[in-house]
Write a protein that holds these residues in place. Structure first.
Motif, short mmCIF file in Angstrom:
data_model
loop_
_atom_site.label_atom_id
_atom_site.label_comp_id
_atom_site.label_asym_id
_atom_site.label_seq_id
_atom_site.Cartn_x
_atom_site.Cartn_y
_atom_site.Cartn_z
N LEU A 9 -17.36 -38.70 22.03
CA LEU A 9 -18.54 -37.86 22.24
C LEU A 9 -19.76 -38.70 22.63
CD1 LEU A 9 -18.21 -35.30 19.30
CD2 LEU A 9 -17.69 -34.95 21.73
N ALA A 10 -19.87 -39.87 22.03
CA ALA A 10 -20.98 -40.75 22.39
C ALA A 10 -20.86 -41.22 23.82
CB ALA A 10 -21.03 -41.94 21.43
N ALA A 17 -19.36 -39.67 26.23
CA ALA A 17 -19.56 -38.53 27.12
C ALA A 17 -21.03 -38.26 27.37
CB ALA A 17 -18.89 -37.29 26.54
N THR A 18 -21.88 -38.56 26.40
CA THR A 18 -23.31 -38.27 26.55
C THR A 18 -24.13 -39.51 26.91
OG1 THR A 18 -23.63 -38.60 24.17
CG2 THR A 18 -23.19 -36.35 24.93
N SER A 19 -23.46 -40.62 27.16
CA SER A 19 -24.20 -41.87 27.40
C SER A 19 -24.61 -42.05 28.84
CB SER A 19 -23.34 -43.06 26.97
OG SER A 19 -22.18 -43.16 27.80
N SER A 20 -24.14 -41.20 29.73
CA SER A 20 -24.46 -41.31 31.17
C SER A 20 -24.07 -42.69 31.67
CB SER A 20 -25.95 -41.02 31.39
OG SER A 20 -26.24 -40.96 32.76
#
Length: 358
Positions: free
Chosen positions: A22-23, A25-28
């Motif tokens: 999840l981290a 996936a949201t780290s761009s």
């Protein structure tokens, strides 16, 4: 972190494991920071190689510990850590050439410690830090979530690297305009030209070695705040810090108080047999006193605490020594009794042999 040039991410006991999809996936475009993150089982291990640690918290219960605001932290790092590092680097340079790796190894490292999203840092974790870091906000609601807190502090560090620890947006703009008009280097350049600011240390906060903050010497515009004053969550900290000296236990300890403790310590070390070599004792005692002279900022209460700890240690040592003396005396008494019994038995055996001979 990556937006503002920070790179050294350290994670202690992540709740959901690591790496965390999840981290990622949201780290761009900052997944490289997650991949390079270092994991630790304890806060102590995570900060073991750092020279100074700032604990970010919105609570005011840690007034016994020095505090800085997010606006002040860059200047605090520069004034407290960098001069020593520069002196060490200059000494090493005088001794011989050094490569970039050597210079980076000599630069001090400062770390910013943030707590959990739900509850922040514990009292024990804050106690491990050198200073408390607070972000000034509305005192009615000063609590920020983890991402917001990191962004606020990271921006201030980045801003200080670009314009100097004491720079403001307006002053930096004036410096840039003046510098441009004089055909000098832009203040955003961090590695040469006319920059003359203090370098920030290589650190867990992500500041790279060798980069310097830009000089504001060319800024001639005096910037005055035009906004009305507002209440800040740091005001309570400031009030308590100002009133702390009125309390006996929080008053700064005079130098003589620490000297008295050092004399007690040397005496206790002498009784314990610490000074094994008579020839080396003067140099060793001088080293102890020089070590004590580096300690600054202790309060009367803290010196009293040192005395109390030493008293307990010496008392415990005396009890241990007394027990050992008693055990030694008991062993000697038992040995003497055994020898006497053996001598008595030998004498009886001799008498029996004499009687048998007759």
């Amino acid at each position: 972190m990556k937006n503002f040039g920070l790179h050294d991410l350290r994670v202690v006991r992540p709740r959901d494991g690591w790496p965390n999809p999840l981290a990622v996936a949201t780290s761009s475009h900052a997944a490289d920071l997650l991949e390079a993150a270092r994991l630790y089982d304890s806060v102590e291990a995570a900060i073991a190689d750092l020279d100074r640690v700032y604990a970010a918290t919105a609570r005011t219960r840690f007034m016994h510990k020095p505090f800085v605001t997010s606006k002040q932290v860059a200047g605090d790092i520069c004034s407290g850590l960098v001069p020593v590092a520069l002196a060490a680097a200059a000494t090493a340079a005088a001794e011989g050439p050094a490569d970039a790796t050597d210079v980076a190894a000599r630069m001090p490292r400062a770390g910013l410690m943030f707590g959990r999203e739900s509850s922040g840092l514990t009292n024990e974790e804050v106690a491990l830090a050198n200073k408390v870091l607070t972000i000034e906000a509305n005192p009615v609601y000063p609590v920020l979530n983890l991402a917001q807190a990191i962004v606020c502090v990271s921006y201030e560090l980045f801003h200080a690297r670009a314009y100097g620890p004491e720079g403001t947006d307006a002053a930096a703009s004036a410096a840039a305009a003046s510098s441009s008009a004089q055909s000098t280097q832009s203040p955003l350049t961090g590695n040469g030209g006319s920059t003359s600011g203090t370098p920030l240390p290589a650190s867990a906060s992500g500041v790279a070695p060798g980069e310097t903050s830009a000089s504001l010497a060319s800024a001639t515009t005096s910037v005055t705040a035009a906004w009305p004053a507002v209440a800040s969550s740091a005001e309570d900290l400031r009030r308590r810090a100002a009133g702390a000296a009125a309390q006996q236990q929080l008053q700064p300890a005079p130098r003589g108080d620490l000297d008295n403790f050092v004399r007690r310590l040397v005496g206790a070390l002498d009784e314990s047999g610490f000074f094994e070599s008579t020839d080396k004792r003067p140099a060793t005692e001088l080293s102890i006193r020089n070590l004590a002279s580096k300690v600054e900022g202790l309060t009367r209460g803290e010196v009293a605490l040192l005395h109390g700890m030493l008293s307990k240690l010496t008392a415990a040592a005396e009890v241990t020594a007394a027990r050992r003396r008693a055990e030694k005396a008991a062993r000697a008494e038992a040995a003497a009794a055994a020898a006497a019994a053996e001598a008595g038995a030998a004498q009886e055996a001799g008498e029996d042999a004499a009687a048998g001979g007759q």
